[in-house]
Design an enzyme around this catalytic site. Structure first.
Site, PDB file in Angstrom:
ATOM      1  N   PRO A  42      26.972  37.789  54.751  1.00  5.34           N
ATOM      2  CA  PRO A  42      27.170  38.756  53.650  1.00  5.34           C
ATOM      3  C   PRO A  42      25.973  38.813  52.709  1.00  5.34           C
ATOM      4  O   PRO A  42      25.865  39.734  51.912  1.00  5.34           O
ATOM      5  CB  PRO A  42      28.399  38.218  52.912  1.00  5.34           C
ATOM      6  CG  PRO A  42      28.949  37.116  53.730  1.00  5.34           C
ATOM      7  CD  PRO A  42      27.913  36.676  54.694  1.00  5.34           C
TER       8      PRO A  42
ATOM      9  N   GLU B 141      31.115  27.428  55.474  1.00  2.00           N
ATOM     10  CA  GLU B 141      30.446  27.954  54.277  1.00  2.00           C
ATOM     11  C   GLU B 141      29.102  28.593  54.624  1.00  2.00           C
ATOM     12  O   GLU B 141      28.440  29.157  53.763  1.00  2.00           O
ATOM     13  CB  GLU B 141      30.223  26.836  53.251  1.00  2.00           C
ATOM     14  CG  GLU B 141      31.493  26.305  52.636  1.00  2.00           C
ATOM     15  CD  GLU B 141      32.389  27.411  52.129  1.00  2.00           C
ATOM     16  OE1 GLU B 141      31.949  28.161  51.247  1.00  2.00           O
ATOM     17  OE2 GLU B 141      33.517  27.528  52.622  1.00  2.00           O
TER      18      GLU B 141
ATOM     19  N   ARG C  67      25.209  51.193  72.558  1.00  5.56           N
ATOM     20  CA  ARG C  67      25.466  52.600  72.877  1.00  5.56           C
ATOM     21  C   ARG C  67      24.209  53.454  72.766  1.00  5.56           C
ATOM     22  O   ARG C  67      24.185  54.577  73.268  1.00  5.56           O
ATOM     23  CB  ARG C  67      26.607  53.148  72.019  1.00  5.56           C
ATOM     24  CG  ARG C  67      26.318  53.168  70.551  1.00  5.56           C
ATOM     25  CD  ARG C  67      27.570  53.473  69.757  1.00  5.56           C
ATOM     26  NE  ARG C  67      28.016  54.855  69.882  1.00  5.56           N
ATOM     27  CZ  ARG C  67      27.410  55.892  69.309  1.00  5.56           C
ATOM     28  NH1 ARG C  67      26.341  55.710  68.561  1.00  5.56           N
ATOM     29  NH2 ARG C  67      27.869  57.114  69.467  1.00  5.56           N
TER      30      ARG C  67
ATOM     31  N   ASP D  39      25.616  61.994  66.376  1.00  3.63           N
ATOM     32  CA  ASP D  39      26.369  61.017  65.593  1.00  3.63           C
ATOM     33  C   ASP D  39      26.231  61.240  64.096  1.00  3.63           C
ATOM     34  O   ASP D  39      25.204  61.732  63.648  1.00  3.63           O
ATOM     35  CB  ASP D  39      25.810  59.602  65.832  1.00  3.63           C
ATOM     36  CG  ASP D  39      26.253  59.026  67.142  1.00  3.63           C
ATOM     37  OD1 ASP D  39      27.212  59.537  67.713  1.00  3.63           O
ATOM     38  OD2 ASP D  39      25.621  58.049  67.581  1.00  3.63           O
TER      39      ASP D  39
HETATM   40  N1  ADE Z   1      29.654  36.993  58.028  1.00  8.65           N
HETATM   41  C1  ADE Z   1      30.630  36.940  57.112  1.00  8.65           C
HETATM   42  N2  ADE Z   1      30.735  38.096  56.455  1.00  8.65           N
HETATM   43  C2  ADE Z   1      29.778  38.930  56.979  1.00  8.65           C
HETATM   44  C3  ADE Z   1      29.374  40.246  56.698  1.00  8.65           C
HETATM   45  N3  ADE Z   1      29.958  40.992  55.760  1.00  8.65           N
HETATM   46  N4  ADE Z   1      28.369  40.773  57.423  1.00  8.65           N
HETATM   47  C4  ADE Z   1      27.752  40.027  58.350  1.00  8.65           C
HETATM   48  N5  ADE Z   1      28.089  38.773  58.651  1.00  8.65           N
HETATM   49  C5  ADE Z   1      29.102  38.214  57.970  1.00  8.65           C
END
Ligand code: ADE
Length: 261
Positions: free
Chosen positions: A97, A124, A162, A177
């Site tokens: 994230p 974590e 793809r 797309d």
């Molecule tokens: N791992 C945990 N959350 C994630 C996300 N939002 N994007 C990519 N990998 C992740």
């Protein structure tokens, strides 16, 4: 293209690449997905891959050593194909994230590479030193937290797979797309022409290809304006597109509920 995935759940990633368009791309040899389990490169009877967080706090952090060995093994792997030697550049992409948000532009860039290695974290996360020394790029699939990088890796593999030449039956499909030209896709309809949920727009049945293309372009522009105005801000629209969008906006203001969900 070859994608190596470092994951504690190799079966999951392998299965994700087994269906539909991506499954066919794999069958046809357009895409190779190879999963690597860091547990296979961990020491001791327990094959430990994680440890507690330095400084205290909940959860576990993935250890450097099993990941270092797994990445080295993945980099060395040649797949047995002469055209995929180990010395081809294979950027290591860590899904997290904290990464830069994945976009269709990024997907297009990655899809053109011969290889890449995806690194999936659990717990974590991964010891920061491993990330600093081994990871070329950190990518996120959105502003939400998954319990691991595997689903994000599957998303990336799908989006990239793809786009491999020959993966989509109709070569036009990828060009049409959403996001391919910075806009959202227009709506699509099929039979029956008349249903209790409504009618297929008459222009699509007219056989007038220029009118159909114009309508689709107007819908793409209009939808982007309604749903993702942030995308429009980054575009310099041609005068013809500006006119189409103005026409859409005029019609929308006269009839707001018809276009807006
Ligand atoms: N791992 C945990 N959350 C994630 C996300 N939002 N994007 C990519 N990998 C992740």
């Amino acid at each position: 293209m070859r994608v190596d995935v470092v994951t504690l759940f190799p079966e999951f990633v392998q299965q994700c690449a087994g269906f539909g368009v991506i499954g066919r791309a794999v069958e046809r040899g357009l895409l190779d997905v190879v999963a690597w389990n860091p547990r296979d490169h961990a020491d001791g009877g327990y094959r430990r891959v994680d440890d507690t967080v330095c400084g205290g706090g909940p959860g576990m952090v993935m250890l450097i050593e099993p990941l270092r060995r797994t990445l080295a093994a993945a980099r060395q792997a040649t797949n047995g194909h002469a055209e995929q030697p180990a010395d081809q550049p294979a950027p290591v992409i860590y899904l997290s994230p904290q990464g830069a948000r994945l976009t269709q532009d990024k997907v297009r860039q990655l899809a053109a590479l011969p290889r890449m290695i995806l690194l999936c974290g659990r717990y974590e996360g991964i010891d920061e030193r491993l990330i600093e020394h081994e990871v070329d790029e950190e990518l996120s699939i959105g502003d939400y937290v998954l319990s691991g990088g595997e689903l994000a890796a599957a998303v990336l593999i799908d989006a990239i797979g793809r786009l491999q030449e020959g993966a989509l039956g109709d070569t036009q499909s990828a060009a049409q797309d959403s996001f391919s030209d910075g806009l959202l896709d227009c709506p699509h309809y099929t039979r029956p022409v008349s249903d209790e949920y409504g009618e297929v727009p008459a222009v699509l049945l007219s056989g007038d290809h220029a009118a159909i293309a114009r309508w689709r372009r107007m819908q793409s522009l209009g939808r982007t304006w309604l749903r993702r105005p942030d995308l429009l801000e980054g575009l310099a629209l041609a005068v013809s597109d500006q006119r189409l969008l103005e026409e859409f906006i005029r019609e929308h203001k006269g009839n707001p509920h018809e276009q807006d969900h």
